[in-house]
Design an enzyme around this catalytic site. Structure first.
Site, short mmCIF file in Angstrom:
data_model
loop_
_atom_site.label_atom_id
_atom_site.label_comp_id
_atom_site.label_asym_id
_atom_site.label_seq_id
_atom_site.Cartn_x
_atom_site.Cartn_y
_atom_site.Cartn_z
N HIS A 90 -17.98 -76.65 41.23
CA HIS A 90 -19.15 -77.43 40.79
C HIS A 90 -18.73 -78.82 40.29
O HIS A 90 -19.41 -79.41 39.45
CB HIS A 90 -19.95 -76.68 39.71
CG HIS A 90 -20.72 -75.51 40.27
ND1 HIS A 90 -21.90 -75.66 40.93
CD2 HIS A 90 -20.43 -74.19 40.29
CE1 HIS A 90 -22.34 -74.47 41.33
NE2 HIS A 90 -21.47 -73.56 40.95
N THR A 91 -17.64 -79.30 40.79
CA THR A 91 -17.19 -80.66 40.47
C THR A 91 -17.55 -81.63 41.59
O THR A 91 -17.67 -82.83 41.33
CB THR A 91 -15.66 -80.70 40.27
OG1 THR A 91 -15.06 -80.01 41.37
CG2 THR A 91 -15.24 -80.04 38.97
N SER A 98 -21.54 -66.43 72.31
CA SER A 98 -20.84 -65.89 71.16
C SER A 98 -20.40 -64.45 71.44
O SER A 98 -21.23 -63.60 71.79
CB SER A 98 -21.76 -65.89 69.93
OG SER A 98 -21.27 -64.95 68.98
N GLY A 117 -19.17 -66.93 51.75
CA GLY A 117 -18.69 -68.07 50.97
C GLY A 117 -17.32 -68.56 51.38
O GLY A 117 -16.71 -69.36 50.69
N LEU A 118 -16.81 -68.10 52.53
CA LEU A 118 -15.52 -68.61 53.01
C LEU A 118 -15.75 -69.68 54.08
O LEU A 118 -14.83 -70.11 54.77
CB LEU A 118 -14.65 -67.47 53.53
CG LEU A 118 -14.33 -66.42 52.45
CD1 LEU A 118 -13.49 -65.28 53.02
CD2 LEU A 118 -13.60 -67.05 51.26
N SER A 149 -17.68 -69.95 57.02
CA SER A 149 -17.70 -69.80 58.47
C SER A 149 -18.60 -70.87 59.09
O SER A 149 -18.35 -71.32 60.21
CB SER A 149 -18.19 -68.40 58.85
OG SER A 149 -19.54 -68.20 58.50
N SER A 150 -19.61 -71.33 58.34
CA SER A 150 -20.51 -72.34 58.90
C SER A 150 -19.78 -73.67 59.12
O SER A 150 -19.89 -74.28 60.18
CB SER A 150 -21.74 -72.55 58.01
OG SER A 150 -21.37 -72.96 56.71
N GLU A 177 -24.96 -79.87 59.08
CA GLU A 177 -25.40 -78.76 58.20
C GLU A 177 -26.55 -79.22 57.29
O GLU A 177 -27.51 -78.49 57.07
CB GLU A 177 -24.22 -78.24 57.37
CG GLU A 177 -24.58 -77.04 56.51
CD GLU A 177 -23.53 -75.94 56.44
OE1 GLU A 177 -22.53 -75.99 57.18
OE2 GLU A 177 -23.72 -75.01 55.63
N ASP A 229 -15.98 -78.44 52.26
CA ASP A 229 -15.63 -77.43 53.25
C ASP A 229 -15.21 -78.06 54.58
O ASP A 229 -14.15 -77.76 55.12
CB ASP A 229 -16.83 -76.49 53.51
CG ASP A 229 -17.22 -75.75 52.26
OD1 ASP A 229 -16.52 -75.88 51.24
OD2 ASP A 229 -18.24 -75.02 52.31
#
Ligand code: ADP
Ligand code: MG
Length: 387
Positions: A37-38, A70, A126-127, A129-130, A162, A174
């Site tokens: 959150h920085t 896919s 939360g890793l 993938s998007s 995104e 990310d």
């Protein structure tokens, strides 16, 4: 890189498209070690790329069409290059289509191609993938259409896809780390000006263990927006006392201590997290450079405690995982990672303690929530590349 995956991808490409692929590309997922959150406060983050990734096999098709298959979703989406627009029916394919559209909006001319996607990054954990699918699509289009994209622009283009095409308000961390990560290095990023440094992060004796809470993250969006607002509120008030500050990133710890009594309690707590968390990232970088991995781990613990008590974005499942990890001998530090209310924890652990850690965390999580958590053990990996 796992050669079996590439072989399998190439074989599937041949089976489905009835021709051999010309290229294979890869982009990893990521985990943030410290600095949570920085980013939207113009501050510092310290993520690594992990050894889970998304692959693309591709071949130009001399048609004015993108054909996107896919292997994970087992479907093909076909789109005319002149008619790219968001369509919920296209599901996962909106990510590569979004990147194509942003590239076109920036004036790049895309060529038709057949692409095949396969991934090992857990989706929605939360890793990121998007961001991985965006970045791997971007470098694939670059090669297929012989574009010259400034490497600095790749994360910016993918973030825009995104934000504007998918409609998710994410920061740039990310896409940035997925583009620029180096093996055995963490990426120290200044989110204000996107200056970065790959800092050696390789200790043969320690590993990074990521554990997925498997929680649906319902609260994330509203809480995220609320926290952003509270940080802005803090800056507004502190501005009256500290000259020249624009974001919490500009507030020094000493100045904060001097003026924090001017802030309402909740805003004070949020600001305290961000200002000290920024300092922790700077300290963490210093510890990496001096190979002081023990103190690095302590900062991870402090980061979690601050996210839990001051920023209030943890949850009981994350806390359970973190506290059970910290009880294991050989664990140097453990914290939640990502926006919070679910997602993953990240733990720094001596290799000889990994097995014990997995057993302990699994036992605890099952006994409390009857859920078997997923584990991902990783070193710091390379960013996106053509294979
Ligand atoms: P996260 O980025 O935390 O993993 P998101 O919800 O932001 O979660 O992104 C997940 C989405 O990205 C999936 O629902 C899917 O649309 C897309 N995606 C991720 N991995 C793949 C994959 N291997 N193949 C196709 N699409 C994928
Ligand atoms: Mg995402």
């Amino acid at each position: 890189m796992d050669n079996k995956r590439i072989k399998n991808l190439k074989k599937n490409f041949k089976d489905i498209y009835k021709k051999n692929c010309s290229y294979v590309f890869e982009a990893p997922g990521r985990v943030n070690l410290i600095g949570e959150h920085t980013d939207y406060n113009g501050g510092f983050v310290l993520p690594i790329a992990i050894d889970r990734s998304i692959l693309i096999a591709a071949k130009p098709n001399n048609e004015n069409i993108l054909r996107l298959h896919s292997l994970d979703f087992n479907n093909t989406i076909t789109c005319n290059l002149d008619k790219i627009k968001y369509d919920s029916k296209n599901g996962w394919a909106n990510y590569p289509l979004g990147v194509a559209k942003i590239l076109q909006d920036k004036g790049y001319i895309l060529k038709g191609a057949d692409l095949m996607f396969e991934g090992t990054i857990p989706r929605g954990s939360g890793l990121s993938s998007s961001a991985a699918i965006e970045v791997v699509s971007c470098i694939a289009y670059e090669e297929i259409s012989k574009l010259k994209i400034d490497k600095k622009q790749i994360p910016v283009i993918c973030q825009k896809a995104e934000n504007d095409f998918i409609g998710v308000k994410c920061g740039i961390m990310d896409q940035f780390v997925i583009t620029n990560a180096k093996k055995n290095s963490a990426l120290f990023l200044d989110c204000r000006n996107l200056k970065y440094e790959n800092i050696t992060f390789s200790d043969e004796d320690v590993s990074i263990v990521i554990v997925d809470t498997k929680l649906e993250r319902k609260l994330v969006n509203s809480a995220y927006n609320e926290r952003r607002q509270q940080c802005e509120d803090g800056v507004k008030i502190l501005k009256r006392y500290i000259k020249g500050i624009k974001l919490l990133r500009d507030v020094k710890v000493a100045d904060f201590e001097k003026y924090k009594s001017k802030l309402p309690l909740i805003v004070r707590k949020r600001c305290e997290h961000v200002i000290y968390e920024n300092q922790r990232v700077l300290d963490a970088v210093r510890y990496l450079k001096t190979k002081n991995i023990n103190d690095f781990g302590k900062l991870m613990n402090e980061s979690h405690d601050s996210l839990k008590n001051l920023y209030e974005v943890s949850c009981k499942q994350l806390d359970t995982l973190v506290y059970s990890a910290r009880k294991v001998k050989g664990v140097l530090g453990s914290r939640m990672t990502g926006a919070g209310f679910g997602g993953c924890t990240v733990t720094l652990v001596k290799n000889e303690s990994i097995n014990g850690l997995v057993i302990k965390m699994t036992e605890k999580y099952i006994s409390k929530y009857n859920i078997n958590p997923n584990f991902y053990i990783s070193q710091a990996e390379n960013g996106a590349r053509k294979i």
